[in-house]
Motif scaffolding. Sequence first.
Motif, PDB file in Angstrom:
ATOM      1  N   ASP A 419       1.547   1.097   6.198  1.00  0.00           N
ATOM      2  CA  ASP A 419       1.893   1.880   5.012  1.00  0.00           C
ATOM      3  C   ASP A 419       3.130   1.334   4.304  1.00  0.00           C
ATOM      4  O   ASP A 419       3.126   1.133   3.088  1.00  0.00           O
ATOM      5  N   LEU A 422       2.423  -2.210   2.843  1.00  0.00           N
ATOM      6  CA  LEU A 422       1.644  -2.179   1.602  1.00  0.00           C
ATOM      7  C   LEU A 422       2.546  -1.880   0.413  1.00  0.00           C
ATOM      8  O   LEU A 422       2.412  -2.488  -0.656  1.00  0.00           O
ATOM      9  N   GLU A 423       3.481  -0.967   0.600  1.00  0.00           N
ATOM     10  CA  GLU A 423       4.425  -0.644  -0.475  1.00  0.00           C
ATOM     11  C   GLU A 423       5.246  -1.871  -0.865  1.00  0.00           C
ATOM     12  O   GLU A 423       5.482  -2.137  -2.041  1.00  0.00           O
ATOM     13  N   LYS A 426       2.913  -4.407  -2.733  1.00  0.00           N
ATOM     14  CA  LYS A 426       2.601  -3.969  -4.095  1.00  0.00           C
ATOM     15  C   LYS A 426       3.763  -4.203  -5.056  1.00  0.00           C
ATOM     16  O   LYS A 426       3.572  -4.208  -6.271  1.00  0.00           O
ATOM     17  N   ASN A 435      -5.813  -3.072  -4.361  1.00  0.00           N
ATOM     18  CA  ASN A 435      -6.264  -1.686  -4.183  1.00  0.00           C
ATOM     19  C   ASN A 435      -6.453  -1.382  -2.698  1.00  0.00           C
ATOM     20  O   ASN A 435      -6.337  -2.268  -1.830  1.00  0.00           O
ATOM     21  N   ASP A 436      -6.741  -0.130  -2.396  1.00  0.00           N
ATOM     22  CA  ASP A 436      -6.839   0.309  -0.997  1.00  0.00           C
ATOM     23  C   ASP A 436      -7.950  -0.414  -0.247  1.00  0.00           C
ATOM     24  O   ASP A 436      -7.784  -0.770   0.928  1.00  0.00           O
ATOM     25  N   ASP A 437      -9.095  -0.636  -0.895  1.00  0.00           N
ATOM     26  CA  ASP A 437     -10.203  -1.325  -0.228  1.00  0.00           C
ATOM     27  C   ASP A 437      -9.818  -2.750   0.150  1.00  0.00           C
ATOM     28  O   ASP A 437     -10.150  -3.235   1.242  1.00  0.00           O
ATOM     29  N   GLU A 438      -9.133  -3.434  -0.769  1.00  0.00           N
ATOM     30  CA  GLU A 438      -8.703  -4.812  -0.500  1.00  0.00           C
ATOM     31  C   GLU A 438      -7.671  -4.843   0.632  1.00  0.00           C
ATOM     32  O   GLU A 438      -7.687  -5.740   1.484  1.00  0.00           O
ATOM     33  N   TRP A 439      -6.782  -3.873   0.637  1.00  0.00           N
ATOM     34  CA  TRP A 439      -5.764  -3.806   1.687  1.00  0.00           C
ATOM     35  C   TRP A 439      -6.413  -3.557   3.057  1.00  0.00           C
ATOM     36  O   TRP A 439      -6.088  -4.231   4.038  1.00  0.00           O
ATOM     37  N   LEU A 440      -7.356  -2.637   3.094  1.00  0.00           N
ATOM     38  CA  LEU A 440      -8.052  -2.357   4.352  1.00  0.00           C
ATOM     39  C   LEU A 440      -8.852  -3.572   4.811  1.00  0.00           C
ATOM     40  O   LEU A 440      -8.967  -3.841   6.015  1.00  0.00           O
TER      41      LEU A 440
END
Length: 816
Positions: A419, A422-423, A426, A435-440
């Motif tokens: 978490d 990711l911040e 970004k 985006n969230d899908d790419e991060w996952l």
Amino acid sequence: MIVAAGSSLIKKWFSDKGWDAFAFQKEAWSAYRSGKNGLINAPTGSGKTYAMLGGILSEYLSFQKGDYKQPRGLQVIWITPIRALSKEIHLSSKRMIDGLNIPWEVSVRTGDTSSKERARQSRKMPQILITTPESLHLLLAQKNAAKRFKNLKAVVCDEWHELMGSKRGVMMELALSRLKFTSKKLRVWGISATIGNMEESMEVLLGSDHDPQKTAFIKADIKKELEIISVLPDEVEKFPWSGHLGIKLLAKVVPIIKESKTTLIFTNTRSQCEIWYQRILDEDPELAGQIAMHHGSISRELRDWVEDALHDERLKAVVCTSSLDLGVDFRPVETIIQIGGPKGVARFAQRAGRSGHRPGEKSKIYFVPTHSLELIEAAALRKAIDQNYMEERTPYIRSFDVLVQFLTTLAVGDGFYPDETLEQIKSTFSFNSINDDEWLWCLDFITTGGDSLHSYNEYHKVDVLEDNLHKVTSRKVAMRHRLQIGAIVSDAMLTVKFVSGGRIGSIEESFISKLKPGDVFWFAGRSLELVRIKDMVVQVKRSKSKTGKVPSWQGGRMPLSSNLSEMLREKMQEAILNTGSDVELKTIQPLLNFQKERSHVPLEDEFLIEVFESRDGYHCCMYPFDGRFVHEGIASLIAYRMSLLKPISFSIAVNDYGFELLSDQPVPIQDAIDNNLFTTDHLMDDIQNSINASEMARRRFRDIAGISGLVFKGYPGKSKSDRHLQSSSQLFFVVFRDYEPRNLLYKEAFEEALEFQLEFNRLFKALARINSQKFILSEPEKPTPFAFPVMVDRLREKFIAETLENRIQKMQLSFE
């Protein structure tokens, strides 16, 4: 008052040296001390290093008194794009620190640093560490990285323009996002001499989360005086060609060397460097012992000796490549000689700045054309530099191969929590759109190998611990990852073999990857048909076709930049209208007059197409004046579109001024023009049909696979061959294509091939401009001065050097 005390000590040190601080240096000192981030833009040799260093040291001096505690540990990281630059920064830093009696240590940490020195640094870090992006990431991959960086005050990215337009720039963006999290008061600064999109480059450096109120863009109001002198031929060739590499002007170059105290002679390729070095000695044997070479294939020890010998005035001249473009401290260098067009304004200005490399001193550069048309380039360079019209650097965005490498780096070190990481990510320019899908997907890729590789334990690199800490626990994974941290790649050489056996030679991947099976190309004097590319081997068979593409060799075929192309077209107009005052334009007039007499010289709103017949076949030549890479794309596109009108095959040859389509049957050019030949409609589909986009992406994927850690490049002294790496990465490419087409690394390969190898955006603009021009269809009886050099490029692969020169001489006589 305390702050003023630190500033006054810096000014006194300048004064003791006999220097006057520039306004931009004082502005930088003040901006740094006030806690701002920013970018310094100043000409080469104007004191950019001291502009940054003065602010850092004056802050320390300002707070020595009172309750201020002496800083402990690492205070400043100074990033350099090349190892040679670290030497100058180290000398400058030591000079200032010792002169101010500051008890700071300055150390260098690069790939050349001994293991003993690295171990010493790990035990006790210096206050200032000069390093490269790769070495910084290696520090992030060590245990207790957060503790090591907790007192860090500043990161300085030197020659930021050199990093920004590459994946090494993305590495720095990611490293900075982590360091800003570790050290809350970290200040980030960049130093840059030559770049067109300066504001954007600062945005890339500082990230999307920077506070505009705490940001400073400092531009030096210093006009660097630069004198460009062209070495003019006694007689302009009516039929110019670039094969002699400027050697015909050697007799005029040697006196320049002898009259100068010290000289750098820049060439564009290593082979050209070797040739000029030997020819200079042949011309004047007295220079033996006073002249040396410097390029990337020479050992580091010899390069170090050359740099030291230049600094100590033991050498009179050095023939070099771009290896000496940046940052080596040449105290006595007086003159620069550029052999052939540098193909870029910024590159030329950077090289010119190596002379007069002191504030207020005049830089002088001699331009030696390798053929007559390059004289127009000299005039174009002069105008571009006068207008400070420098090239932009396109930043890499969404480079997921670098991102997954970085996440593994963090996991090898202290580990990371998704978490908060990711911040941080970004906040970078490159990944602010993730985006969230790419991060996952990225997290899944490093922990399980993703959808396609989850069954293979070797791709389960990062473990997820109970508190969701992502960390590498395998010593083997950690060791292998540290060994291949980085994003520096180079164009591979592929072996050319007959299907029936027998090696012909090696060819650059960037050329061969654009061909499709069945395409014919000339190589080693033979007409060859491409059968297949398997691993790192190009399998071919003999072809009876007299037409085929001509290889472009990347080292010797640097393309004109968009800025220089634009200026070249403007200078061409001045020459045609006889409105220019440049001596080069007056010198080139006989050639232009002959071109006009035989065909046409196009005005700004005209596009020239020449069609003529020779014993080689039917020629169609076009002249966009947009640079080699763009011409390669346009030529293949036009050939494809013509083949839709009439079954026809072409030999394609290009140079920076135009391209030639050669066929054994008449070219339906008028029909093609009537059918909107240069339209941008359906451009993407037509490009993919005319060029092997899939093969280009496949080849691009090898580098992506290496950077992302999909393939292991080997241990020191036992690196894996390009063939092995290509074979492994090709397997992944096919798997992702068939089973996981949404794989971010697979998609990245196609995007990079389009943007950076085909230069799609520039190609689109060139076509749009051509489509708005008036087409001039000329049918000369014989080849023209514009057509001749591109015809010679086609002939290169058919003849050995001496035979080629004899053939060209006969052609020149027959075309008179």
